[in-house]
Design an enzyme around this catalytic site. Sequence first.
Site, short mmCIF file in Angstrom:
data_model
loop_
_atom_site.label_atom_id
_atom_site.label_comp_id
_atom_site.label_asym_id
_atom_site.label_seq_id
_atom_site.Cartn_x
_atom_site.Cartn_y
_atom_site.Cartn_z
N ASP A 62 -12.78 7.22 12.20
CA ASP A 62 -12.90 6.80 10.71
C ASP A 62 -13.27 5.40 10.69
O ASP A 62 -12.79 4.50 10.03
CB ASP A 62 -11.42 7.05 10.20
CG ASP A 62 -11.58 6.86 8.51
OD1 ASP A 62 -12.43 6.88 8.00
OD2 ASP A 62 -10.13 6.56 7.91
N GLY A 81 0.31 5.69 0.37
CA GLY A 81 -0.56 7.02 0.58
C GLY A 81 0.32 8.21 0.53
O GLY A 81 1.44 8.08 -0.06
N GLY A 82 -0.41 9.13 0.76
CA GLY A 82 0.30 10.55 0.61
C GLY A 82 1.31 10.68 1.76
O GLY A 82 2.18 11.51 1.72
N ALA A 138 2.79 7.93 3.66
CA ALA A 138 3.71 6.92 4.12
C ALA A 138 3.48 5.67 3.15
O ALA A 138 2.22 5.52 2.37
CB ALA A 138 3.45 6.11 5.39
N VAL A 159 3.47 1.34 2.92
CA VAL A 159 3.34 0.07 3.81
C VAL A 159 3.73 -1.27 2.92
O VAL A 159 3.66 -1.37 1.91
CB VAL A 159 1.81 -0.08 4.15
CG1 VAL A 159 1.72 -1.48 5.04
CG2 VAL A 159 0.98 0.90 4.78
N GLY A 175 0.69 -1.20 -0.07
CA GLY A 175 0.13 -0.16 0.13
C GLY A 175 0.98 1.30 -0.01
O GLY A 175 1.85 1.31 0.34
#
Length: 531
Positions: free
Chosen positions: A200, A71-72, A74, A76, A69
């Site tokens: 969330d 994202g903006g 980090a 993974v 994965g």
Amino acid sequence: MVCYPERAAEQGPGGRMPEALNILDDLDIDLPFEETTTADASASSGGQGLQGTADGAFFGPYQLIEEVGKGGVASVHRARHIHPQYADRALAVKVLHDSLSRDPMVVSLFRREAYVLSLLKHPGVVQTFEAGETDGRLFIAMEYIDGRDLDAFLFRCQHAKIAVPLPILTHIAGEVLRALIYAHGLRDNDDRRLNLVHRDINPANVFLSYNGQVKLGDFGVASITAGRLEKSRELAGKIGYFAPEQIEGGIVDHRADLFALGAMLFEMVCGTRLFDAEDADQAMRLNRKAKIPRPSKLNPNLPADLERIILKALERRPQDRFASGAEMLAALEPFLPPPQSMRMATASLMRTLFLREHMQETQLRDSMAGRRRPAMRGQLVDIFTTDPAAQRAFADLLTLNNYRVRSHDNLISLTTVIVAELPYAILVDVDQADFNAGDFNAAIQRTGRVIPIIASCAALDSTAIERAMGVHAGDLLSKPLYTDRVLSSICGAATFERPKPFLRVGDKIGRLRTRVLLVGQDAALRERDFV
């Protein structure tokens, strides 16, 4: 069941879960919660990116297997620890992007996330094992769950036209609720309440393993706001699951999580999102209005008491909702079967829905651990069912795949041949009208052997699940019975966890008995007969 498109982009390459084995329990969190200056951040990063992130590269004490994965903030990686004790266990290592390692605000938030996550130690929460800095890069090492998120699970059920039994859905909601109760009451090392609010809660942050575990993850937003109950114009989370006070910039507390859980439960039992829309803007407008339809209009078979629980969780005003997660759990209790039985049922569905992914995951784990499964060709499998059609179907399938097969319609026949030659596994039809788990167990115990059991049934109803649990089955097969699903289960039988309630003593097998010493001044307690 719920129906909606799978959001592959949110799951990383190959749809893998970004978070997922309780192993490095005692590793310390060595990131103090402190502000980092720009100079410090630049010096630590050295302006360099993460070197050698290709599959198999090493990052500190971790070997990175693959990126799962990005994202903006980090990336993974699936990884394993180089220590031999942990080398066969998968971890998820979250590494802060190099470009952000020089931003003092981002670094401070990342450190706070690591600190708060380190405090979360609950079987229903994705666990954090270690956090630190390697080669100028901040990282967090977390539990890696072999499975998928609830989002993918529900979508795959729709695609395969499999209706999820209501007890499984309420079980998932109950497990998430137990995790929230723990998180909401979390205290720091100085015994100060953190006032943690997840903020969330949605199906993409609920993870289901191939062993049937339910885990709540992604406490990143919660950690950033931990310890604060205040009005905020910052909106973090997923559209469609916001409590009204979040959108309106009001005070947000634990009851916002209960609203989001209510929205998720509505979605699970009704087969559609609560605030379903063609685009994000329209969904946000619906979420802001928070007009809640009666779930029974979409699912007429929904029990009235369960509908009332959902609607109470979705009340617009926080004070009209459940006062706490514990109160909501108490209301939900009548719809919650024993967790262990639901874990077996969830595992059965997961292994069926994600058959190919589960097989690939098993092969990768065996490779990481240096394990070799025994050759299946010529292995002996006993089939126990009084249904002639089921006998023929299983026997033909296994024979065509080079297994040796013995079929039985009574326990005397089964136990007689077991003594003569121990089978690799026993495939048991628990739908037999006169099937009795106690009689089956007693018959197998008299042979003095411990044999992997695979149960099969037509549907995941309470009777079939109870019977499968009763015979200590390592897996439960239900329709649709795909050929590869049956073969995969039998192949994995050698790794089933052996039943624990019995001890062999010579030729006898007896139940474990525990002696408890009671110390106290309560005479009534001392005189009580504990069985």
